[in-house]
Design a protein around this motif. Structure first.
Motif, PDB file in Angstrom:
ATOM      1  N   HIS A   1       3.913  12.608  -8.883  1.00  0.00           N
ATOM      2  CA  HIS A   1       3.941  13.928  -9.521  1.00  0.00           C
ATOM      3  C   HIS A   1       3.247  14.980  -8.661  1.00  0.00           C
ATOM      4  O   HIS A   1       3.130  16.129  -9.052  1.00  0.00           O
ATOM      5  CB  HIS A   1       3.261  13.871 -10.892  1.00  0.00           C
ATOM      6  CG  HIS A   1       3.962  12.957 -11.836  1.00  0.00           C
ATOM      7  ND1 HIS A   1       5.301  13.054 -12.106  1.00  0.00           N
ATOM      8  CD2 HIS A   1       3.519  11.892 -12.555  1.00  0.00           C
ATOM      9  CE1 HIS A   1       5.653  12.107 -12.961  1.00  0.00           C
ATOM     10  NE2 HIS A   1       4.587  11.376 -13.241  1.00  0.00           N
ATOM     11  N   ALA A   2       2.723  14.540  -7.539  1.00  0.00           N
ATOM     12  CA  ALA A   2       1.950  15.477  -6.723  1.00  0.00           C
ATOM     13  C   ALA A   2       2.831  16.141  -5.671  1.00  0.00           C
ATOM     14  O   ALA A   2       3.874  15.617  -5.299  1.00  0.00           O
ATOM     15  CB  ALA A   2       0.790  14.756  -6.050  1.00  0.00           C
TER      16      ALA A   2
ATOM     17  N   LEU B   1       2.281   1.878  -3.348  1.00  0.00           N
ATOM     18  CA  LEU B   1       1.233   2.398  -4.235  1.00  0.00           C
ATOM     19  C   LEU B   1       1.021   3.896  -4.012  1.00  0.00           C
ATOM     20  O   LEU B   1       0.897   4.665  -4.976  1.00  0.00           O
ATOM     21  CB  LEU B   1      -0.063   1.629  -3.978  1.00  0.00           C
ATOM     22  CG  LEU B   1      -1.224   1.913  -4.932  1.00  0.00           C
ATOM     23  CD1 LEU B   1      -0.852   1.546  -6.356  1.00  0.00           C
ATOM     24  CD2 LEU B   1      -2.463   1.146  -4.493  1.00  0.00           C
ATOM     25  N   THR B   2       1.005   4.333  -2.750  1.00  0.00           N
ATOM     26  CA  THR B   2       0.767   5.759  -2.505  1.00  0.00           C
ATOM     27  C   THR B   2       1.896   6.596  -3.092  1.00  0.00           C
ATOM     28  O   THR B   2       1.645   7.654  -3.660  1.00  0.00           O
ATOM     29  CB  THR B   2       0.669   6.089  -1.004  1.00  0.00           C
ATOM     30  OG1 THR B   2       1.879   5.701  -0.368  1.00  0.00           O
ATOM     31  CG2 THR B   2      -0.507   5.401  -0.355  1.00  0.00           C
TER      32      THR B   2
ATOM     33  N   ALA C   1       0.831  -1.204   0.000  1.00  0.00           N
ATOM     34  CA  ALA C   1       0.000   0.000   0.000  1.00  0.00           C
ATOM     35  C   ALA C   1       0.868   1.257   0.000  1.00  0.00           C
ATOM     36  O   ALA C   1       0.574   2.237  -0.687  1.00  0.00           O
ATOM     37  CB  ALA C   1      -0.933  -0.017   1.205  1.00  0.00           C
TER      38      ALA C   1
ATOM     39  N   LEU D   1       1.448   6.572  -6.984  1.00  0.00           N
ATOM     40  CA  LEU D   1       0.346   7.423  -7.444  1.00  0.00           C
ATOM     41  C   LEU D   1       0.661   8.899  -7.243  1.00  0.00           C
ATOM     42  O   LEU D   1       0.251   9.746  -8.026  1.00  0.00           O
ATOM     43  CB  LEU D   1      -0.941   7.072  -6.696  1.00  0.00           C
ATOM     44  CG  LEU D   1      -1.636   5.773  -7.094  1.00  0.00           C
ATOM     45  CD1 LEU D   1      -2.794   5.476  -6.143  1.00  0.00           C
ATOM     46  CD2 LEU D   1      -2.149   5.861  -8.527  1.00  0.00           C
ATOM     47  N   GLY D   2       1.389   9.181  -6.154  1.00  0.00           N
ATOM     48  CA  GLY D   2       1.594  10.583  -5.816  1.00  0.00           C
ATOM     49  C   GLY D   2       2.929  11.128  -6.272  1.00  0.00           C
ATOM     50  O   GLY D   2       3.385  12.161  -5.787  1.00  0.00           O
TER      51      GLY D   2
END
Lengths: 426, 75
Positions: free
Chosen positions: A163-164, A156-157, A153, A160-161
């Motif tokens: 580019h954030a 995954l975070t 998990a 996903l993040g």
């Protein structure tokens, strides 16, 4: 008759003390990561957890029919055996709290029950197979399941993040983490307060106050809920520090992943019929989240001490309980001696904790000063200290178990905690 | 002594799948929202609106999961 009434009163008080230690021992499960990532202020976090524990205690009406889940033969169990088991469990909880090590309160209670039963009726009273299936296998599985889930998990975070902006997402993750922590608290209140209610109800039944199979009276439900909530509110800051900052360093994403993994594992396991320890699931999840971040590290020296404590939980609580059961078997004076020893040991542990207090003001302190030396993290100068102290508590013959435990903890070089010695108010 | 491997396997599988799905969903929501905020600062275009809708859809699903969790505790 009077004797029974007094004994019963002592057992009920002891059960509530155990419930109380259970509360502050397990605050870390729900709130350690929440505090260390800054999602909630320490005081707010424990207050929220306490309220949810209290609510949880009233949520379920299905009282644990067996307090040991088939570990021991509960037919014809004597009140003294319950008392001795509680003494063993309380002292182990206090000792591990002093050392800042998360360990399962349920396992401590199981260990106490096994030890007291062995001393009382011998090996025939204990179901060896259940020990393996209910304690050993789950102890291996819990951190593994939660750890792997949290690791994936976390990856995954970060994926996903990638580019954030970290600052923009941190707030969201913290909110999610609070929700997961709330679920863990609620589940804890339901499970663990129930356990104490079961113990008190069983004691009332064996004492002849309640009919067998009766539901617990309202005052039992209320007092068990209040005891666990009070314990939670006091916060086991030492354990929170170990779990929140001692095992690894957590960012908001990791805290969220760890807490969600722990909540999922706890709920899934209890509903699929393979109960896993809350403490062990949470510790595993924290380590998994630590490993999931690139460059993340797990402090294996702290983790190893924690594993050693898990391994020692059953035998240590069992030995103390066996010693206590031997004494209570001697009659009223034996019960008195055990009660006095329990109060004295608890007082000594609390006194030792005052030398290096950990409370809400310094619970997130970390870095070179504490984590680097390990000393600050757990309040012990060196890894060997924990093991030797723990062994010292285990090594002496059962009869002297409680007394030795006392002397071992006085020597313990450890320190901190803002814990009041409420536990000594038996 | 019989170890309930099936139950253990189920716990492992369900925990893993549920954790990853939930965390992934929530992370997607958080990231979309963060992107929408930075995009919205420049121009209030359709992309920003899409991000917002996606984010709230994710959060709604997570809220449903939490509700189911509470249901499991109470039941």
């Amino acid at each position: 008759m009077e004797h029974i009434t007094l004994l019963l009163a002592i057992v009920i008080a002891t059960a509530l003390v155990f419930d109380f230690t259970n509360g502050f021992h397990d605050t870390a499960n729900a709130m350690a990561t929440t505090i260390s990532t800054g999602a909630l202020k320490p005081k707010t976090a424990v207050a929220m957890s306490a309220v949810l524990n209290l609510v949880g205690a009233f949520l379920s009406v299905e009282v644990a029919k067996t307090i040991s889940g088939g570990l021991i033969n509960e037919e014809g169990i004597r009140t003294e055996v319950i008392f001795a088991a509680l003494v063993g469990a309380i002292l182990w909880n206090l000792l591990t709290w002093l050392l800042g090590l998360p360990s399962s309160s349920s396992h401590a209670l199981f260990g106490g029950l096994i030890g007291a039963t062995l001393m009382s009726v011998g090996a025939s009273g204990v179901n060896g197979g259940v020990v393996v299936t209910k304690i050993l296998i789950p102890a291996l599985a819990a951190p593994l399941v939660a750890g792997v889930a949290a690791l994936l998990a976390t990856r995954l975070t970060f994926r996903l993040g990638r580019h954030a902006d970290d600052k923009a997402t941190a707030k969201g993750y913290r909110a999610g983490q609070i929700a997961s922590a709330g679920l863990v608290s609620l589940a804890h209140g339901t499970n663990d307060a129930q356990k104490t209610m079961g113990v008190i109800t069983l004691a009332l039944v064996t004492g002849g106050v309640l009919a067998p199979g009766a539901n617990p009276p309202l005052w039992v439900i209320v007092s068990a809920g209040v005891a666990i909530a009070l314990g939670t509110y006091l916060g086991g800051w030492r354990i929170i520090r170990t779990m929140g900052t001692g095992l690894t360093d957590l960012r908001p994403q990791q805290g969220f992943a760890a807490q969600t993994s722990a909540a999922t594992v706890i709920l899934a396991s209890s509903h699929l019929g393979f109960s896993l320890s809350t403490t062990q699931s949470c510790s595993g999840a924290v380590m998994g989240a630590g490993l999931g971040r690139k460059g993340g590290v797990v402090r294996w020296s702290t983790a190893t001490r924690m594993f050693v404590a898990w391994g020692l939980t059953l035998p240590a609580a069992g030995l103390v309980a066996a010693g206590a059961e031997f004494l209570t078997g001697q009659g009223t004076w034996g019960v008195t001696v055990v009660a006095v020893l329990l109060v004295a040991s608890s007082g000594a542990i609390w006194y030792a904790s005052r030398r290096k207090p950990v409370d809400h003001t310094n619970v997130t302190e970390t870095g070179a000063g504490t984590a680097g030396t390990d000393a600050g993290t757990t309040g012990v100068p060196e890894p060997a200290g924990v093991v030797t102290t723990a062994v010292a508590a285990v090594a002496p013959p059962p009869v002297a178990g409680t007394a030795q435990d006392l002397s071992a903890t006085i020597q313990a070089p450890a320190g901190p905690a803002g814990e009041p010695a409420r536990t000594a108010s038996v | 002594m019989n170890i309930d491997w099936a139950a253990l396997g189920a716990v492992f599988g369900v925990s893993l799948a549920a954790t990853v799905a939930l965390v992934g969903l929530f992370a997607l929501g958080v990231v979309s929202l963060a992107r929408q905020e930075s995009a919205g600062a420049r121009s209030a275009g359709g992309a920003a609106r899409t991000g917002q809708v996606l984010a709230y859809a994710c959060f709604a699903l997570c809220a449903a999961a939490v509700a189911y969790g509470i249901y499991l505790i109470v039941a």
